[in-house]
Design a protein around this motif. Structure first.
Motif, PDB file in Angstrom:
ATOM      1  N   MET A  21       0.945  -0.832  -0.193  1.00  0.00           N
ATOM      2  CA  MET A  21       0.112   0.500   0.379  1.00  0.00           C
ATOM      3  C   MET A  21       0.605   1.191  -0.116  1.00  0.00           C
ATOM      4  O   MET A  21       1.724   0.850   0.834  1.00  0.00           O
ATOM      5  CB  MET A  21      -1.164  -0.437   1.420  1.00  0.00           C
ATOM      6  N   THR A  22       0.466   2.483  -0.631  1.00  0.00           N
ATOM      7  CA  THR A  22       1.402   3.557  -0.571  1.00  0.00           C
ATOM      8  C   THR A  22       1.460   4.931   0.417  1.00  0.00           C
ATOM      9  O   THR A  22      -0.024   4.553   1.153  1.00  0.00           O
ATOM     10  CB  THR A  22       0.983   4.743  -2.150  1.00  0.00           C
ATOM     11  N   SER A  23       2.747   4.850   1.248  1.00  0.00           N
ATOM     12  CA  SER A  23       1.579   5.683   2.085  1.00  0.00           C
ATOM     13  C   SER A  23       1.607   6.529   1.506  1.00  0.00           C
ATOM     14  O   SER A  23       2.126   7.911   0.327  1.00  0.00           O
ATOM     15  CB  SER A  23       3.139   6.099   2.869  1.00  0.00           C
ATOM     16  N   HIS A  24       0.895   7.972   2.342  1.00  0.00           N
ATOM     17  CA  HIS A  24       0.351   8.867   1.843  1.00  0.00           C
ATOM     18  C   HIS A  24       0.907  10.245   2.905  1.00  0.00           C
ATOM     19  O   HIS A  24       1.434   9.683   3.951  1.00  0.00           O
ATOM     20  CB  HIS A  24      -0.870   9.324   2.394  1.00  0.00           C
ATOM     21  N   ASP A  25       1.422  11.349   2.303  1.00  0.00           N
ATOM     22  CA  ASP A  25       1.379  12.701   2.941  1.00  0.00           C
ATOM     23  C   ASP A  25       0.389  13.098   3.998  1.00  0.00           C
ATOM     24  O   ASP A  25      -0.800  13.247   3.529  1.00  0.00           O
ATOM     25  CB  ASP A  25       2.197  13.683   2.002  1.00  0.00           C
ATOM     26  N   ILE A  26       0.337  13.655   5.005  1.00  0.00           N
ATOM     27  CA  ILE A  26      -0.687  14.195   6.163  1.00  0.00           C
ATOM     28  C   ILE A  26       0.130  15.394   6.566  1.00  0.00           C
ATOM     29  O   ILE A  26       1.087  15.668   7.040  1.00  0.00           O
ATOM     30  CB  ILE A  26      -1.404  13.098   7.428  1.00  0.00           C
ATOM     31  N   ARG A  27      -1.050  17.025   6.569  1.00  0.00           N
ATOM     32  CA  ARG A  27      -0.328  18.092   7.299  1.00  0.00           C
ATOM     33  C   ARG A  27      -1.916  17.798   7.999  1.00  0.00           C
ATOM     34  O   ARG A  27      -3.170  18.059   7.549  1.00  0.00           O
ATOM     35  CB  ARG A  27      -0.141  19.113   6.332  1.00  0.00           C
ATOM     36  N   PHE A  28      -2.104  19.124   8.850  1.00  0.00           N
ATOM     37  CA  PHE A  28      -3.389  19.954   9.411  1.00  0.00           C
ATOM     38  C   PHE A  28      -2.971  20.784   9.144  1.00  0.00           C
ATOM     39  O   PHE A  28      -2.315  21.957   9.435  1.00  0.00           O
ATOM     40  CB  PHE A  28      -3.242  19.434  11.377  1.00  0.00           C
ATOM     41  N   ASP A  29      -4.506  21.281   8.874  1.00  0.00           N
ATOM     42  CA  ASP A  29      -4.095  22.905   8.325  1.00  0.00           C
ATOM     43  C   ASP A  29      -5.120  22.928   9.787  1.00  0.00           C
ATOM     44  O   ASP A  29      -6.124  22.792   9.551  1.00  0.00           O
ATOM     45  CB  ASP A  29      -4.618  23.400   7.250  1.00  0.00           C
ATOM     46  N   TRP A  30      -4.787  24.721   9.687  1.00  0.00           N
ATOM     47  CA  TRP A  30      -5.779  25.410  11.319  1.00  0.00           C
ATOM     48  C   TRP A  30      -5.872  26.932  10.628  1.00  0.00           C
ATOM     49  O   TRP A  30      -4.562  27.469  10.177  1.00  0.00           O
ATOM     50  CB  TRP A  30      -4.515  25.113  12.864  1.00  0.00           C
ATOM     51  N   GLN A  31      -7.150  27.263  10.643  1.00  0.00           N
ATOM     52  CA  GLN A  31      -6.676  29.072  10.605  1.00  0.00           C
ATOM     53  C   GLN A  31      -8.907  28.860  11.895  1.00  0.00           C
ATOM     54  O   GLN A  31      -9.373  28.362  12.333  1.00  0.00           O
ATOM     55  CB  GLN A  31      -7.254  28.810   9.154  1.00  0.00           C
ATOM     56  N   HIS A  32      -8.528  30.270  11.817  1.00  0.00           N
ATOM     57  CA  HIS A  32     -10.302  31.539  11.989  1.00  0.00           C
ATOM     58  C   HIS A  32     -10.539  30.768  11.430  1.00  0.00           C
ATOM     59  O   HIS A  32     -10.963  31.502  10.746  1.00  0.00           O
ATOM     60  CB  HIS A  32      -9.210  31.911  13.275  1.00  0.00           C
ATOM     61  N   ARG A  33     -11.724  31.046  12.398  1.00  0.00           N
ATOM     62  CA  ARG A  33     -13.218  30.722  11.690  1.00  0.00           C
ATOM     63  C   ARG A  33     -13.843  32.161  12.025  1.00  0.00           C
ATOM     64  O   ARG A  33     -14.208  32.533  12.500  1.00  0.00           O
ATOM     65  CB  ARG A  33     -14.391  29.705  12.067  1.00  0.00           C
ATOM     66  N   GLY A  34     -13.649  32.837  11.152  1.00  0.00           N
ATOM     67  CA  GLY A  34     -14.379  33.967  10.484  1.00  0.00           C
ATOM     68  C   GLY A  34     -13.299  34.862  10.490  1.00  0.00           C
ATOM     69  O   GLY A  34     -12.299  35.267  10.825  1.00  0.00           O
ATOM     70  N   ASP A  35     -13.608  36.206  11.474  1.00  0.00           N
ATOM     71  CA  ASP A  35     -12.869  37.099  11.711  1.00  0.00           C
ATOM     72  C   ASP A  35     -12.681  37.152  13.387  1.00  0.00           C
ATOM     73  O   ASP A  35     -13.067  37.373  14.378  1.00  0.00           O
ATOM     74  CB  ASP A  35     -13.208  38.690  11.725  1.00  0.00           C
ATOM     75  N   GLY A  36     -11.414  36.211  13.997  1.00  0.00           N
ATOM     76  CA  GLY A  36     -11.015  36.221  15.013  1.00  0.00           C
ATOM     77  C   GLY A  36     -12.094  35.219  15.682  1.00  0.00           C
ATOM     78  O   GLY A  36     -11.855  34.881  16.771  1.00  0.00           O
ATOM     79  N   GLY A  37     -13.112  34.146  15.002  1.00  0.00           N
ATOM     80  CA  GLY A  37     -13.548  33.146  15.701  1.00  0.00           C
ATOM     81  C   GLY A  37     -12.500  31.834  15.903  1.00  0.00           C
ATOM     82  O   GLY A  37     -11.493  31.892  15.771  1.00  0.00           O
ATOM     83  N   GLY A  87     -10.416   5.497   0.841  1.00  0.00           N
ATOM     84  CA  GLY A  87      -9.685   4.981   1.243  1.00  0.00           C
ATOM     85  C   GLY A  87      -8.934   3.626   1.105  1.00  0.00           C
ATOM     86  O   GLY A  87      -9.713   3.251  -0.292  1.00  0.00           O
ATOM     87  N   PRO A  88      -7.975   3.324   2.475  1.00  0.00           N
ATOM     88  CA  PRO A  88      -7.867   3.956   3.206  1.00  0.00           C
ATOM     89  C   PRO A  88      -6.266   4.710   2.763  1.00  0.00           C
ATOM     90  O   PRO A  88      -5.984   4.342   1.931  1.00  0.00           O
ATOM     91  CB  PRO A  88      -7.440   2.175   3.966  1.00  0.00           C
ATOM     92  N   PHE A  89      -6.118   5.197   4.322  1.00  0.00           N
ATOM     93  CA  PHE A  89      -5.042   6.143   3.609  1.00  0.00           C
ATOM     94  C   PHE A  89      -3.980   5.891   4.608  1.00  0.00           C
ATOM     95  O   PHE A  89      -4.469   5.712   6.134  1.00  0.00           O
ATOM     96  CB  PHE A  89      -5.292   7.033   4.451  1.00  0.00           C
ATOM     97  N   GLN A  90      -2.808   5.277   4.567  1.00  0.00           N
ATOM     98  CA  GLN A  90      -1.722   4.813   4.901  1.00  0.00           C
ATOM     99  C   GLN A  90      -0.772   5.526   5.324  1.00  0.00           C
ATOM    100  O   GLN A  90      -0.438   6.149   4.285  1.00  0.00           O
ATOM    101  CB  GLN A  90      -1.656   3.435   4.546  1.00  0.00           C
ATOM    102  N   PHE A  91      -0.234   6.643   7.205  1.00  0.00           N
ATOM    103  CA  PHE A  91       1.170   7.056   6.503  1.00  0.00           C
ATOM    104  C   PHE A  91       2.343   6.675   7.607  1.00  0.00           C
ATOM    105  O   PHE A  91       2.008   5.938   7.866  1.00  0.00           O
ATOM    106  CB  PHE A  91       0.589   8.706   7.527  1.00  0.00           C
ATOM    107  N   ASP A  92       3.623   6.422   6.675  1.00  0.00           N
ATOM    108  CA  ASP A  92       4.156   6.479   7.600  1.00  0.00           C
ATOM    109  C   ASP A  92       4.409   7.439   9.634  1.00  0.00           C
ATOM    110  O   ASP A  92       4.198   8.641   9.242  1.00  0.00           O
ATOM    111  CB  ASP A  92       6.162   7.230   7.213  1.00  0.00           C
ATOM    112  N   ARG A  93       4.535   6.670  10.135  1.00  0.00           N
ATOM    113  CA  ARG A  93       4.450   6.789  11.637  1.00  0.00           C
ATOM    114  C   ARG A  93       5.304   8.481  11.639  1.00  0.00           C
ATOM    115  O   ARG A  93       4.437   9.465  12.691  1.00  0.00           O
ATOM    116  CB  ARG A  93       4.957   6.100  12.832  1.00  0.00           C
TER     117      ARG A  93
END
Length: 153
Positions: A1-17, A124-130
């Motif tokens: 199975m191919t290993s996938h790349d993962i990142r976690f995006d984060w942002q504030h909802r709306g204006d300072g939410g 999926g499935p999505f498999q990620f290197d630890r």
């Protein structure tokens, strides 16, 4: 199975939410991946139904534990990886089984619990290197650790 790349995006909802977290797999937001899958499969409703998780709205516990399938609040055998576009994860969640070993983290057995007849076997499935997965979680934790008010329910 191919290993996938993962990142976690984060942002504030709306204006300072509140802070919103969206997993990104192989460069694409999980919200877009699941929208494309559901639309192609002819599911209704589909498209723009999902949003990121908002830790401030629910005590998921440490995001590191949550995204390793060990959330501190019992939610059954699966973990919400996306919530509803409205901001409430329980309204329209995308659930996945997260299995972590010393070498791999796997997301599979996806489901939309409010539509039990839907078939997500082909998603999926999505498999990620630890080690890169842990690095992505560490980057997320370093940002949200000081940003999330964990006293709200």
């Amino acid at each position: 199975m191919t290993s996938h790349d993962i990142r976690f995006d984060w942002q504030h909802r709306g204006d300072g939410g509140p802070l919103v977290i969206v997993p990104r797999i192989d460069g694409a937001p999980l919200t877009e991946l699941i929208d494309g899958f559901e639309i192609a499969a002819g599911m209704r409703p589909a498209g723009n139904a999902y949003g990121g998780l908002i830790p401030e709205f629910f005590r998921f516990g440490p995001m590191r534990d949550h995204f390793l399938g060990r959330s501190t609040n019992a939610m059954g055998p699966k973990t919400p990886v996306l919530g509803c576009a409205c901001g409430e994860w329980g309204c329209w969640p995308l659930m996945a089984r997260i299995t972590a070993t010393a070498d791999l983290v796997t997301w599979d057995a996806f489901e939309q619990p409010h539509r039990e007849a839907r078939d997500y076997v082909a998603f999926g499935p999505f498999q990620f290197d630890r080690h890169p997965y842990d690095d992505a979680l560490q980057a997320l934790s370093s940002v949200i650790g000081s940003d999330v008010n964990d006293t709200r329910a």
